[in-house]
Design a protein around this motif. Structure first.
Motif, PDB file in Angstrom:
ATOM      1  N   LEU A   1      75.252  50.871 -63.360  1.00 14.41           N
ATOM      2  CA  LEU A   1      74.701  52.220 -63.470  1.00 14.41           C
ATOM      3  C   LEU A   1      73.308  52.202 -64.086  1.00 14.41           C
ATOM      4  O   LEU A   1      72.418  52.949 -63.661  1.00 14.41           O
TER       5      LEU A   1
ATOM      6  N   THR B   1      81.454  56.989 -67.674  1.00 17.38           N
ATOM      7  CA  THR B   1      80.370  57.820 -68.185  1.00 17.38           C
ATOM      8  C   THR B   1      80.821  58.758 -69.305  1.00 17.38           C
ATOM      9  O   THR B   1      79.998  59.415 -69.937  1.00 17.38           O
TER      10      THR B   1
ATOM     11  N   LYS C   1      70.840  50.915 -61.500  1.00 17.92           N
ATOM     12  CA  LYS C   1      70.591  51.946 -60.492  1.00 17.92           C
ATOM     13  C   LYS C   1      69.732  53.070 -61.062  1.00 17.92           C
ATOM     14  O   LYS C   1      68.840  53.584 -60.389  1.00 17.92           O
ATOM     15  N   LYS C   2      69.985  53.434 -62.316  1.00 20.66           N
ATOM     16  CA  LYS C   2      69.213  54.500 -62.956  1.00 20.66           C
ATOM     17  C   LYS C   2      67.749  54.116 -63.095  1.00 20.66           C
ATOM     18  O   LYS C   2      66.849  54.948 -62.948  1.00 20.66           O
ATOM     19  N   SER C   3      67.496  52.826 -63.359  1.00 17.47           N
ATOM     20  CA  SER C   3      66.111  52.364 -63.552  1.00 17.47           C
ATOM     21  C   SER C   3      65.415  52.077 -62.227  1.00 17.47           C
ATOM     22  O   SER C   3      64.244  51.692 -62.208  1.00 17.47           O
TER      23      SER C   3
ATOM     24  N   ASN D   1      73.661  60.331 -66.759  1.00 11.25           N
ATOM     25  CA  ASN D   1      72.479  59.971 -67.548  1.00 11.25           C
ATOM     26  C   ASN D   1      72.765  59.952 -69.033  1.00 11.25           C
ATOM     27  O   ASN D   1      71.913  59.547 -69.826  1.00 11.25           O
TER      28      ASN D   1
END
Length: 474
Positions: A385, A315, A388-390, A458
């Protein structure tokens, strides 16, 4: 994947005529040999399907026979074309592009379509034999393995097939993940070496997904076998007390509890790479790099023999690239002679731009034959990631084979329980103790804390700098 066309060959065609063949390499290994007109046909198909605005430029046809200089120019142009197509998320993942490469691979290796047995490693000790067609693509072979093991289709997507190399000590080195554009049987056969195998391993990083897999008996056995294997090869660090607990759970047959305890151990779920060289924190440092938990972990030996450890979070990586170069080798050592007069080997480097602190980016380079595998690991972490974020799921329902009877008719074979863990090696115990000390040491500029200078999950970037290769994708 590293696509290149490093060489051409003059081949004999029909009626005694000759033509120039272009050797397409993937990860520095010959994948297929094609003619200009074959690539032109592919280009025209892609252009018809996706339009002129999407398709990269293609080298024009020539009326007269090409001179050696023009052949070299065309080679370079075709190499850039293949890299550009593969880099494009839509074109590179298209069935049109992948099927072209699969067909060309089979034709180049001159392997007829027929039913054959293929050995798949589940661990160093356990293997499963499946019957496949030589023309089966990676997804087909994965489905065959899932069917053989009685693993449900909705869980098969949690696993992938990998090309591995067996060392003299029996250890397995992960070379790369098998791709959609290749035929696993042809890929393994073309290497012409008994040290290469195909292995099944979970393909996700978030241990939260372990619960989904463990709800199924076969899935539980696969994760259990992988955990035991990773402990035995030293990828997961275990001290004497933890070893006693694990062995006790093994003797009781408590596989879920065994995995749960394993999840609390250092480097659980990580893939460890062979020793390599890095320029961080100093040039020429020898290191052990591992990928897992959305990071690259470094255990570095400094020039002054001091050991340090630290982690680079995906990240906080702005971008990364894999580059290759030809390095002359003479009598097993590096040579100053040009590659034209000495044997050459491919040198691979992974470099990533990292946010060390607020407003301070720094490039970190790893020199390793497994640089591409490292890049694939980083890309899959980012993909996971993003999913998972969506709010999506990593489950991938395998498509049904048009003729599924070949695999479905086979008898099912459960995954066997591996033998009990051996007692800790005294030398290994010293390594564990050393690593325990290193865990409190952070390399300068590396922080695992959630400070104000950290980039949140994010905010990670999906920008990739491709220099000298195709793309870095799954």
């Amino acid at each position: 994947m590293h696509f290149s066309i490093p060489e051409t060959e003059v081949r004999s065609g029909e009626n005694g005529s000759t033509y120039v063949a272009f050797n397409i390499h993937v990860n520095s290994v010959l994948h297929c040999q094609v003619r200009y007109r074959q690539l032109l046909g592919l280009h025209q198909q892609i252009k018809k399907e996706y339009g002129n605005n999407v398709v990269p430029a293609f080298p024009p046809k020539k009326i007269f026979t090409l001179t050696p200089a023009e052949v070299e120019q065309r080679r370079e142009q075709l190499e850039k074309y293949m890299q550009a197509v593969r880099q494009d998320p839509m074109l590179g993942a298209s069935e049109m592009f992948n099927s072209f490469l699969r067909k060309a691979q089979q034709e180049t290796q001159q392997i007829p379509t027929e039913e054959v047995p293929l050995e798949i490693y589940l661990s160093k000790r356990q293997k499963v034999m499946v019957n496949i067609l030589t023309s089966d693509q990676t997804e087909d072979v994965l489905e065959a393995v899932a069917s053989k093991l009685d693993l449900p289709d909705d869980l098969a997507g949690y696993f992938s097939l990998f090309l591995v190399r067996e060392g003299v000590d029996g250890g397995l080195t992960f070379v790369r993940k098998l791709q959609d554009f290749e035929l696993p049987y042809v890929s393994i056969t073309s290497l012409r070496s008994s040290e290469f195998h195909i292995a099944l391993r979970k393909s996700y990083w978030d241990t939260a997904y372990d619960s989904d897999v463990m709800d199924n008996r076969v899935g539980l056995n696969l994760l259990y076998t992988q955990t035991v294997s990773d402990i035995e090869r030293g990828w997961i660090l275990v001290n004497k007390d933890q070893h006693r607990q694990l062995k006790s759970l093994q003797e009781k047959g408590s596989k879920k509890e065994f995995i749960r305890l394993g999840q609390t151990l250092k480097y659980f779920g990580y893939i460890q790479f062979d020793p390599c060289v890095t320029d961080f924190p100093e040039k020429g440092c020898h290191a052990i790099v591992s990928a897992g938990n959305n990071e690259l972990n470094f255990q570095v030996k400094l020039p002054n023999e001091q050991m340090k450890e630290g982690s680079f979070k995906v990240t906080r990586m702005r971008c990364w690239r894999v580059t290759s170069s030809q390095v002359p080798v003479a009598n097993g050592t590096a040579s100053t002679s040009p590659c034209s007069s000495a044997k050459c080997e491919v040198k691979l480097e992974l470099a990533f731009e990292y946010l060390m602190s607020k407003d301070r980016l720094q490039w970190v380079t790893i020199t390793s034959p497994q640089a591409i595998m490292m890049s694939i690991c980083l890309q899959s972490m980012v993909d996971e990631l993003m999913v998972k974020k969506s709010g999506g799921s990593i489950k991938k329902m395998l498509r049904k084979r048009p003729n599924g009877s070949l695999h479905r008719s086979e008898s099912q074979q459960a995954v066997k329980s591996p033998p009990l863990l051996d007692s800790p090696d005294p030398d290994r115990e010293q390594i564990v103790k050393l690593s325990t000390k290193l865990s409190s040491v952070s390399l300068r500029g590396i922080s695992a804390s959630n400070s104000a200078n950290d980039v949140s999950g994010n905010d990670f970037h999906g920008n990739y700098a491709f220099e000298g290769i195709g793309d870095d994708d799954l």
